[in-house]
Write a protein that holds these residues in place. Structure first.
Motif, PDB file in Angstrom:
ATOM      1  N   VAL A  73       0.763  -1.032   0.154  1.00  0.00           N
ATOM      2  CA  VAL A  73      -0.032   0.176  -0.038  1.00  0.00           C
ATOM      3  C   VAL A  73       1.001   1.378  -0.152  1.00  0.00           C
ATOM      4  CG1 VAL A  73      -1.861   1.324   1.266  1.00  0.00           C
ATOM      5  CG2 VAL A  73      -1.730  -1.260   1.128  1.00  0.00           C
ATOM      6  N   LEU A  74       0.543   2.006  -0.849  1.00  0.00           N
ATOM      7  CA  LEU A  74       1.303   3.284  -1.051  1.00  0.00           C
ATOM      8  C   LEU A  74       0.645   4.507  -1.065  1.00  0.00           C
ATOM      9  CD1 LEU A  74       4.118   5.096  -1.374  1.00  0.00           C
ATOM     10  CD2 LEU A  74       3.750   4.650  -3.882  1.00  0.00           C
ATOM     11  N   VAL A  75       0.599   5.431  -0.168  1.00  0.00           N
ATOM     12  CA  VAL A  75      -0.146   6.747  -0.229  1.00  0.00           C
ATOM     13  C   VAL A  75       0.793   8.100  -0.496  1.00  0.00           C
ATOM     14  CG1 VAL A  75      -2.064   8.255   0.732  1.00  0.00           C
ATOM     15  CG2 VAL A  75      -2.052   5.599   1.205  1.00  0.00           C
ATOM     16  N   LYS A  76       0.482   8.827  -1.448  1.00  0.00           N
ATOM     17  CA  LYS A  76       1.292   9.775  -1.802  1.00  0.00           C
ATOM     18  C   LYS A  76       0.289  10.873  -1.550  1.00  0.00           C
ATOM     19  CE  LYS A  76       4.567   8.103  -4.941  1.00  0.00           C
ATOM     20  NZ  LYS A  76       5.162   8.522  -6.191  1.00  0.00           N
ATOM     21  N   TYR A  77       0.729  12.205  -0.866  1.00  0.00           N
ATOM     22  CA  TYR A  77      -0.259  13.276  -0.500  1.00  0.00           C
ATOM     23  C   TYR A  77       0.550  14.554  -0.534  1.00  0.00           C
ATOM     24  CZ  TYR A  77       2.334  13.150   4.078  1.00  0.00           C
ATOM     25  OH  TYR A  77       3.423  13.298   4.906  1.00  0.00           O
ATOM     26  N   VAL A  78      -0.468  15.596  -0.629  1.00  0.00           N
ATOM     27  CA  VAL A  78      -0.150  17.184  -0.608  1.00  0.00           C
ATOM     28  C   VAL A  78      -1.170  17.459   0.463  1.00  0.00           C
ATOM     29  CG1 VAL A  78       0.234  19.103  -1.560  1.00  0.00           C
ATOM     30  CG2 VAL A  78       0.864  17.187  -2.934  1.00  0.00           C
ATOM     31  N   ALA A  79      -0.552  18.461   1.271  1.00  0.00           N
ATOM     32  CA  ALA A  79      -1.278  19.224   2.539  1.00  0.00           C
ATOM     33  C   ALA A  79      -1.028  20.575   2.379  1.00  0.00           C
ATOM     34  CB  ALA A  79      -1.262  18.196   3.545  1.00  0.00           C
ATOM     35  N   ASP A  80      -2.153  21.433   1.579  1.00  0.00           N
ATOM     36  CA  ASP A  80      -1.619  22.729   1.522  1.00  0.00           C
ATOM     37  C   ASP A  80      -3.020  23.625   1.889  1.00  0.00           C
ATOM     38  OD1 ASP A  80      -3.051  22.378  -0.820  1.00  0.00           O
ATOM     39  OD2 ASP A  80      -1.374  22.458  -1.895  1.00  0.00           O
ATOM     40  N   GLU A  81      -2.968  24.879   1.181  1.00  0.00           N
ATOM     41  CA  GLU A  81      -4.252  25.534   1.445  1.00  0.00           C
ATOM     42  C   GLU A  81      -5.477  25.116   0.784  1.00  0.00           C
ATOM     43  OE1 GLU A  81      -2.161  27.070  -2.396  1.00  0.00           O
ATOM     44  OE2 GLU A  81      -1.705  26.545  -0.276  1.00  0.00           O
ATOM     45  N   ASN A  82      -5.440  24.030   0.015  1.00  0.00           N
ATOM     46  CA  ASN A  82      -6.521  23.386  -0.686  1.00  0.00           C
ATOM     47  C   ASN A  82      -6.950  22.102   0.184  1.00  0.00           C
ATOM     48  OD1 ASN A  82      -6.784  25.017  -3.023  1.00  0.00           O
ATOM     49  ND2 ASN A  82      -4.886  23.965  -3.721  1.00  0.00           N
ATOM     50  N   GLY A  83      -6.244  21.865   1.336  1.00  0.00           N
ATOM     51  CA  GLY A  83      -6.585  20.763   2.159  1.00  0.00           C
ATOM     52  C   GLY A  83      -5.372  19.458   2.095  1.00  0.00           C
ATOM     53  N   TYR A  84      -5.903  18.157   2.719  1.00  0.00           N
ATOM     54  CA  TYR A  84      -5.255  17.157   2.583  1.00  0.00           C
ATOM     55  C   TYR A  84      -5.731  16.540   1.237  1.00  0.00           C
ATOM     56  CZ  TYR A  84      -3.356  12.757   3.940  1.00  0.00           C
ATOM     57  OH  TYR A  84      -2.737  11.186   3.818  1.00  0.00           O
ATOM     58  N   GLN A  85      -4.711  16.176   0.460  1.00  0.00           N
ATOM     59  CA  GLN A  85      -5.040  15.572  -0.915  1.00  0.00           C
ATOM     60  C   GLN A  85      -4.224  14.078  -0.944  1.00  0.00           C
ATOM     61  OE1 GLN A  85      -4.156  18.851  -3.724  1.00  0.00           O
ATOM     62  NE2 GLN A  85      -4.310  20.032  -1.846  1.00  0.00           N
ATOM     63  N   PRO A  86      -4.698  13.175  -0.688  1.00  0.00           N
ATOM     64  CA  PRO A  86      -4.064  11.667  -0.750  1.00  0.00           C
ATOM     65  C   PRO A  86      -4.169  11.412  -2.298  1.00  0.00           C
ATOM     66  CG  PRO A  86      -6.188  11.584   0.385  1.00  0.00           C
ATOM     67  CD  PRO A  86      -5.904  12.829  -0.032  1.00  0.00           C
ATOM     68  N   GLN A  87      -3.136  10.584  -2.656  1.00  0.00           N
ATOM     69  CA  GLN A  87      -3.337   9.850  -4.193  1.00  0.00           C
ATOM     70  C   GLN A  87      -3.025   8.496  -3.762  1.00  0.00           C
ATOM     71  OE1 GLN A  87      -0.921  11.919  -6.772  1.00  0.00           O
ATOM     72  NE2 GLN A  87      -2.398  13.674  -7.047  1.00  0.00           N
ATOM     73  N   SER A  88      -3.638   7.267  -4.352  1.00  0.00           N
ATOM     74  CA  SER A  88      -3.114   6.058  -4.012  1.00  0.00           C
ATOM     75  C   SER A  88      -4.122   5.324  -5.232  1.00  0.00           C
ATOM     76  CB  SER A  88      -3.330   5.531  -2.816  1.00  0.00           C
ATOM     77  OG  SER A  88      -3.271   4.110  -2.540  1.00  0.00           O
ATOM     78  N   ASP A  89      -3.621   4.185  -5.506  1.00  0.00           N
ATOM     79  CA  ASP A  89      -4.509   3.298  -6.550  1.00  0.00           C
ATOM     80  C   ASP A  89      -5.657   2.533  -5.678  1.00  0.00           C
ATOM     81  OD1 ASP A  89      -3.043   3.888  -8.672  1.00  0.00           O
ATOM     82  OD2 ASP A  89      -1.506   2.162  -8.632  1.00  0.00           O
ATOM     83  N   LEU A  90      -5.342   2.299  -4.208  1.00  0.00           N
ATOM     84  CA  LEU A  90      -6.346   1.851  -3.341  1.00  0.00           C
ATOM     85  C   LEU A  90      -7.274   2.684  -2.840  1.00  0.00           C
ATOM     86  CD1 LEU A  90      -3.678  -0.483  -1.661  1.00  0.00           C
ATOM     87  CD2 LEU A  90      -5.156  -1.154  -3.584  1.00  0.00           C
ATOM     88  N   LEU A  91      -7.452   3.867  -2.853  1.00  0.00           N
ATOM     89  CA  LEU A  91      -8.376   4.840  -2.359  1.00  0.00           C
ATOM     90  C   LEU A  91      -9.546   4.579  -3.326  1.00  0.00           C
ATOM     91  CD1 LEU A  91      -6.302   7.856  -1.601  1.00  0.00           C
ATOM     92  CD2 LEU A  91      -7.101   6.303   0.055  1.00  0.00           C
ATOM     93  N   PRO A  92     -10.754   4.634  -2.666  1.00  0.00           N
ATOM     94  CA  PRO A  92     -12.116   4.555  -3.383  1.00  0.00           C
ATOM     95  C   PRO A  92     -12.071   5.929  -4.310  1.00  0.00           C
ATOM     96  CG  PRO A  92     -12.366   4.896  -1.289  1.00  0.00           C
ATOM     97  CD  PRO A  92     -10.985   4.592  -1.359  1.00  0.00           C
ATOM     98  N   THR A  93     -12.958   5.655  -5.300  1.00  0.00           N
ATOM     99  CA  THR A  93     -13.070   6.901  -6.264  1.00  0.00           C
ATOM    100  C   THR A  93     -14.695   6.780  -6.570  1.00  0.00           C
ATOM    101  OG1 THR A  93     -12.726   5.599  -8.124  1.00  0.00           O
ATOM    102  CG2 THR A  93     -10.972   6.833  -7.350  1.00  0.00           C
ATOM    103  N   PRO A  94     -15.188   7.854  -6.778  1.00  0.00           N
ATOM    104  CA  PRO A  94     -16.672   8.049  -6.772  1.00  0.00           C
ATOM    105  C   PRO A  94     -17.082   7.490  -8.120  1.00  0.00           C
ATOM    106  CG  PRO A  94     -15.566  10.231  -7.114  1.00  0.00           C
ATOM    107  CD  PRO A  94     -14.562   9.348  -6.693  1.00  0.00           C
ATOM    108  N   PRO A  95     -18.246   6.942  -8.243  1.00  0.00           N
ATOM    109  CA  PRO A  95     -18.815   6.522  -9.717  1.00  0.00           C
ATOM    110  C   PRO A  95     -19.076   7.460 -10.566  1.00  0.00           C
ATOM    111  CG  PRO A  95     -20.252   6.526  -8.156  1.00  0.00           C
ATOM    112  CD  PRO A  95     -19.194   6.785  -6.946  1.00  0.00           C
ATOM    113  N   PRO A  96     -18.664   7.275 -11.909  1.00  0.00           N
ATOM    114  CA  PRO A  96     -18.979   8.559 -12.818  1.00  0.00           C
ATOM    115  C   PRO A  96     -20.621   8.792 -12.782  1.00  0.00           C
ATOM    116  CG  PRO A  96     -18.949   6.283 -14.090  1.00  0.00           C
ATOM    117  CD  PRO A  96     -18.680   6.042 -12.614  1.00  0.00           C
ATOM    118  N   ILE A  97     -20.831  10.257 -13.209  1.00  0.00           N
ATOM    119  CA  ILE A  97     -22.165  10.655 -13.029  1.00  0.00           C
ATOM    120  C   ILE A  97     -22.786  10.123 -14.158  1.00  0.00           C
ATOM    121  CG2 ILE A  97     -23.436  12.846 -13.349  1.00  0.00           C
ATOM    122  CD1 ILE A  97     -20.999  14.510 -12.312  1.00  0.00           C
TER     123      ILE A  97
END
Length: 117
Positions: A73-97
């Motif tokens: 499991v690998l999680v990369k992230y940025v935390a700045d004025e836009n909040g905590y922004q994690p990126q990982s292949d294992l994070l759930p993603t919303p279904p398409p509209i």
């Protein structure tokens, strides 16, 4: 037979918990400066973490471990004025509209209410 399997499972779980409890720090670096910081941590059970930040409170980094199922499991992230922004292949993603909803949203945007100014 079930009792033997249950006992083996409990022993295996106890051994896994024991190895996690006895994990050792293999490498650790902490560099704190007036203009930011860098940290690094590696343990004997496969946990790794690296982070850097600046004097404005922004930070970025990654952390990883091996799950009980053996998945890395690998999680990369940025935390700045836009909040905590994690990126990982294992994070759930919303279904398409759905297409119908997307068309309705486009129609609403193209035909604003007369009450809106």
């Amino acid at each position: 037979m079930f009792k033997i399997l249950l006992i083996c499972a409990v022993i295996g779980l106890a051994a896994a918990v024991e190895s996690e409890a006895n994990a050792e720090t293999l490498e650790r670096k902490d560099d704190v400066r007036p203009d930011g910081f860098n940290t690094l941590l590696k343990t004997s059970n496969g946990i790794e973490q690296a982070q850097s930040g600046d004097e404005h409170g922004n930070s970025q980094g990654d952390f990883s471990w091996v799950s009980p199922e053996g998945v890395h499991v690998l999680v990369k992230y940025v935390a700045d004025e836009n909040g905590y922004q994690p990126q990982s292949d294992l994070l759930p993603t919303p279904p398409p509209i759905p297409v119908e909803i997307q068309r309705a949203l486009e129609w609403i945007a193209a035909h604003p209410s007369k009450l809106e100014k």
